[in-house]
Enzyme design. Structure first.
Site, short mmCIF file in Angstrom:
data_model
loop_
_atom_site.label_atom_id
_atom_site.label_comp_id
_atom_site.label_asym_id
_atom_site.label_seq_id
_atom_site.Cartn_x
_atom_site.Cartn_y
_atom_site.Cartn_z
CB SER A 187 -0.92 0.01 1.22
OG SER A 187 -0.17 -0.16 2.42
CG HIS A 239 -3.20 -0.91 -2.61
ND1 HIS A 239 -3.40 0.42 -2.32
CD2 HIS A 239 -3.41 -1.58 -1.43
CE1 HIS A 239 -3.72 0.55 -1.04
NE2 HIS A 239 -3.73 -0.64 -0.49
CD GLU A 255 -3.62 3.29 -5.13
OE1 GLU A 255 -3.54 4.52 -5.17
OE2 GLU A 255 -3.40 2.64 -4.08
CG ASN A 278 -2.53 3.97 2.00
OD1 ASN A 278 -3.51 4.10 2.73
ND2 ASN A 278 -2.11 2.79 1.59
#
Length: 297
Positions: free
Chosen positions: A118, A139, A151, A189
């Site tokens: 991540s 991800h 992702e 993130n």
């Protein structure tokens, strides 16, 4: 693609295995211990049972999904004939680099190597292999069987062919793949973790209590879950690791982890996984009960 290997049977790994198996792929789930694998399969089974209760799948679909998953503690046999290997081990750069070195040595030359990281650089991971063009970030979001986003992160050398293959594969899983480039934290993130960190700082400075902060974000910003509760579900140790990667990557103080987050992780209060974080998840208390030490002052 027919044969998928997932490395790691924890929260993300068993969820990824679940989704592939439910969509008819042959899955090898690999971990270092039989106990971890048994726990992973038990989690998949419980999640399938919940889907049956909600009438999303049938008993026969549950059986079919479980029959598509094999488990092993032997990495070499686990990746034999794999078209795609997805690493879902802990968010630790040294662990991931060691895994990818080994995967590169034992996997077929056509095998694509993906990581569910991540935050960690895909380019850095790919650099320890002899196939950087076939290394990519995939991800998934937690909980994997429910969340639609994947992702897709291109490393510096990831080929167009590899990217297209993984994008198309994600669509076959009924997910929504979104392509992003390789920078610390990627998109999800890079935006989410500073918000969580600021919520922790808001608590640390005594602006409001845990439930008050989460209520403001849920009712005022239409978030389905408050940032402190979300941090508990992600794992406070994971949040800290991601923030450290971003802080080191950007050299920007805005990504520096809150001292409160650092202290909580040091004290072993990691959220749901340790039964206590910003909320208490122990059997003797309801999950929504705020820990006394974080009550509004």
């Amino acid at each position: 693609m027919k044969n998928i290997t997932v490395i790691g049977s924890g929260t993300m790994g068993n969820g990824i295995a679940h989704v592939f198996a439910q969509n008819g792929y042959a899955v090898n789930l690999v971990d270092i211990s039989k106990e971890a694998l048994e726990k992973g399969i038990a989690t998949i089974t419980r999640n399938l049972d919940r889907m049956i209760t909600k009438e999303h799948i049938t008993e026969s679909q549950k059986s079919s999904t479980l029959n598509h998953i094999k488990t092993t503690t032997d990495l070499k046999s686990g990746v034999k004939n794999a078209d795609l290997v997805i690493e879902a081990a802990s968010e630790n750069i040294d662990v991931k680099l060691n895994i990818f070195k080994e995967l590169d040595a034992v996997c077929g030359t056509d095998t694509i190597l993906a990581t569910n990281t991540s935050s960690i650089s895909i380019t850095q991971i790919a650099a320890v292999t002899n196939r950087p063009e076939k290394v990519i970030g995939m991800h998934f979001m937690n909980p994997v069987p429910i969340m639609k986003l994947v992702e897709i992160i291109r490393g510096f050398s990831t080929s167009d062919e590899t990217t297209k293959t993984i994008m198309d594969l994600s669509l076959k899983l009924e997910k929504t793949p979104t392509e992003v480039n390789d920078y610390p934290g990627f998109v999800a993130n890079r935006i989410l973790m500073p918000m969580i960190n600021e919520a922790i700082e808001t608590l640390h400075h005594g602006v409001a209590g845990v439930s008050e902060i989460d209520t403001v974000m849920k009712l005022g910003m239409a978030h389905p879950m408050g940032p402190l509760q979300l941090a508990d579900f992600i794992g406070l140790d994971v949040c800290l690791s991601i923030l450290n990667v971003m802080y080191e990557g950007f050299k920007n103080p805005k990504y520096a982890p809150s001292p409160l987050l650092v202290n909580m992780v040091t004290a072993g209060k990691l959220g749901v996984k340790s039964a206590e974080g910003f909320y208490d998840y122990s059997q003797s208390k309801k999950a929504e009960t705020v820990s006394n030490q974080f009550s509004k002052r």
